[in-house]
Every structure is written in C-alpha cells, then in structure tokens.
Design a protein around this motif. Structure first.
Motif, short mmCIF file in Angstrom:
data_model
loop_
_atom_site.label_atom_id
_atom_site.label_comp_id
_atom_site.label_asym_id
_atom_site.label_seq_id
_atom_site.Cartn_x
_atom_site.Cartn_y
_atom_site.Cartn_z
N SER A 49 49.40 37.00 47.24
CA SER A 49 48.76 35.91 46.51
C SER A 49 48.27 36.37 45.14
O SER A 49 48.32 35.61 44.17
N LYS A 50 47.82 37.62 45.06
CA LYS A 50 47.36 38.15 43.77
C LYS A 50 48.53 38.33 42.80
O LYS A 50 48.39 38.05 41.60
N ILE A 51 49.66 38.77 43.31
CA ILE A 51 50.84 38.94 42.46
C ILE A 51 51.30 37.58 41.94
O ILE A 51 51.66 37.43 40.77
N LYS A 52 51.29 36.57 42.81
CA LYS A 52 51.67 35.22 42.38
C LYS A 52 50.71 34.70 41.33
O LYS A 52 51.12 34.03 40.37
N LEU A 53 49.42 35.02 41.49
CA LEU A 53 48.43 34.57 40.52
C LEU A 53 48.64 35.24 39.17
O LEU A 53 48.54 34.59 38.12
N LEU A 54 48.96 36.53 39.18
CA LEU A 54 49.24 37.24 37.93
C LEU A 54 50.48 36.68 37.25
O LEU A 54 50.50 36.52 36.02
N ALA A 55 51.52 36.39 38.05
CA ALA A 55 52.73 35.81 37.48
C ALA A 55 52.45 34.44 36.89
O ALA A 55 52.95 34.10 35.81
N GLY A 64 45.06 28.13 40.90
CA GLY A 64 44.14 28.94 40.09
C GLY A 64 44.76 29.62 38.90
O GLY A 64 44.07 30.38 38.20
N GLY A 65 46.04 29.41 38.64
CA GLY A 65 46.66 30.02 37.46
C GLY A 65 45.98 29.56 36.19
O GLY A 65 45.54 28.42 36.09
N ALA A 66 45.87 30.44 35.20
CA ALA A 66 45.15 30.11 33.97
C ALA A 66 45.80 30.80 32.78
O ALA A 66 46.49 31.81 32.92
N THR A 89 36.38 41.24 42.59
CA THR A 89 36.97 40.11 41.88
C THR A 89 36.86 40.30 40.37
O THR A 89 37.79 39.98 39.62
N PHE A 90 35.73 40.84 39.93
CA PHE A 90 35.54 41.11 38.50
C PHE A 90 36.56 42.14 38.00
O PHE A 90 37.17 41.96 36.94
N LEU A 91 36.77 43.19 38.78
CA LEU A 91 37.74 44.22 38.39
C LEU A 91 39.16 43.66 38.33
O LEU A 91 39.92 43.96 37.40
N PHE A 92 39.51 42.84 39.31
CA PHE A 92 40.85 42.24 39.33
C PHE A 92 41.05 41.33 38.13
O PHE A 92 42.13 41.33 37.51
N THR A 93 40.02 40.58 37.78
CA THR A 93 40.12 39.66 36.65
C THR A 93 40.24 40.41 35.33
O THR A 93 41.13 40.13 34.52
N VAL A 94 39.35 41.36 35.12
CA VAL A 94 39.33 42.10 33.85
C VAL A 94 40.49 43.09 33.74
O VAL A 94 41.08 43.25 32.66
N GLY A 95 40.84 43.71 34.85
CA GLY A 95 41.87 44.75 34.81
C GLY A 95 43.29 44.26 35.00
O GLY A 95 44.24 44.98 34.66
N ALA A 96 43.47 43.04 35.51
CA ALA A 96 44.83 42.56 35.80
C ALA A 96 45.10 41.17 35.23
O ALA A 96 46.08 40.96 34.51
N ARG A 97 44.24 40.20 35.53
CA ARG A 97 44.52 38.81 35.11
C ARG A 97 44.48 38.65 33.59
O ARG A 97 45.38 38.04 33.01
N ILE A 98 43.44 39.16 32.96
CA ILE A 98 43.34 39.02 31.50
C ILE A 98 44.47 39.76 30.78
O ILE A 98 45.08 39.20 29.86
#
Length: 238
Positions: free
Chosen positions: A3-9, A65-67, A84-93
């Motif tokens: 699910s995290k990989i799909k969110l990043l994509a 939740g894609g953004a 969650t903060f680390l995933f957002t700052v380190g991967a999603r952004i």
C-alpha cells in the motif's frame, strides 16, 4: 508495504500530472480555443482550473490518499506518529518532487516556448511572508472543512478549489501564489536555482512553518471549542 508503494507511485504520477496540467490549461484556453488575456479569457481559465482541481480531488479519493502537494500530506502527520512522519518526509515528499521535476521536463521538451514557472518578484522577506500567509489561509480552510463537512466531497472540494484559486490570484504577481513546494521545485530545478536561499526560504521554509502554525492554531481552537461544549453539556445534565 504494498500500500505504501502504491501511495508513493500515486504521489509521483499525480505530481507529474499537476505540473503538466497548469501548462496544458493555459495552452487550451489561449492557444487552442483562442481566448485573449482579457477578462473573458481569465474567467474561462479559472473555470477550467476549478474543474481540474475537482479531477485531482477525485484522483486523491480513488488512490486512497494520493497527493501532489507536500503541504497536504504534512498537515496530518504533525499530529500523527513518528513512523508516519518519517515516511512522509523521507519518501512521499521526495516522490512528489521527483514527479514535479519530471512533469516540468516533459512540458519543456514538448513545448519549448513556454515560460519558466513562478518567480519571486519581491524581496525575500516579503516573498516568505506572502507564501506563509497564503499557506496558513489554505491549510486553515482545509482543516476547517474536514471538521465541518467531513462527508461532503463536492461541497468541500468546491470551497477548497475556489479558495485555492482566489489565494493563487492574490499572490500570483508577488511569488506566483504557489502554495506547493514540489511544483515550484520542478520549475526551479529546470532553471537551476533550486538551491538558492530565495527558493528555500520562500517556497519551502515559509510554507512548512505556516502549515505547522495552522495545524497548531486549529488544534488549539478546536480543543477549546470541544472543552466548552463538554462544559455546557455537563452543566445542562446537572
């Protein structure tokens, strides 16, 4: 993990599409449909822009939740867990930034004659204040809509889209009225000025700090309102 990989994509693809859409809307309105840079053309462009924001709001719902905006994903994690903060700052952004850079490169390769994106037209202090105030306003509005209209997709999207467009117009002559660090990063990277003090302070630090301030202010006010309601309810029950 899947699910995290799909969110990043989703983040990367939506960021690419968002940057591209701003260019395509201008070309549709002014080049394809032949509108001029008068009131009629600007009104039509605003209408298409709002429809475009509805489309991306629908994409965010479909992708769960894609953004395309770092500020959108930062707002909830300030009050969430550390992982969650680390995933957002380190991967999603970073995924959003990469998508924006790819989108800008695609547009420049396809339409070499287009401009070079938003630029700072005032000094660094006024620019940081402008982006900070615009960001504080839109984050506050978004948080308010989440609480007041939790299940109303169309009404919430309409108010949010109209607010974003209004704030963008207000700040367009000063900083571009971006309120989206990833999109600005894409254009700044193409120009080669993405590591300048002006870019970092105006388009990253100011919006992030404004987002944090908006989340803190909203939680403080909302907590106070909940406390007053609970107090009133307790007094009535007595």
């Amino acid at each position: 993990m899947g699910s995290k990989i799909k969110l990043l994509a989703s983040d990367m693809i939506m960021s690419l599409m968002w940057v591209s859409s701003s260019v395509l809307i201008k070309r549709l309105v002014f080049n394809v449909l032949g509108f001029g840079s008068d009131a009629k053309g600007e009104v039509f462009k605003c209408g298409v822009s709002i429809l475009n924001m509805f489309f991306f709001a629908w994409l965010s719902k479909v992708t769960k939740g894609g953004a395309y905006n770092p500020l959108t994903v930062l707002s909830p994690v300030f009050s969430g867990g550390f992982s969650t903060f680390l995933f957002t700052v380190g991967a999603r952004i970073p995924a959003q930034v990469i998508g924006s850079i790819a989108g800008v490169r695609l547009m420049l390769d396809t339409f070499p004659e287009i401009g070079r994106g938003p630029r700072l037209n005032v000094d660094i202090h006024k620019g940081a204040l402008t982006e900070g105030l615009l960001t504080f306003a839109i984050v506050s509005i978004s948080l308010g809509l989440t609480v007041k209209l939790p299940g109303s997709f169309y009404m919430k999207t309409w108010i949010s889209s109209f607010s974003k467009l209004t704030l963008h117009i207000l700040g367009s002559d000063l900083t571009g009225g971006c309120m989206n660090p990833a999109s600005v990063m894409g254009w700044a990277y193409a120009r080669g000025d993405h590591i300048t003090k002006e870019h970092i302070f105006v388009y990253w630090l100011a919006p992030v700090e404004a987002t944090l301030l908006a989340v803190w202010t909203f939680s403080l006010i909302f907590r106070s309102q909940k406390g007053e309601k609970a107090k009133v309810k307790a007094e009535k029950s007595d």
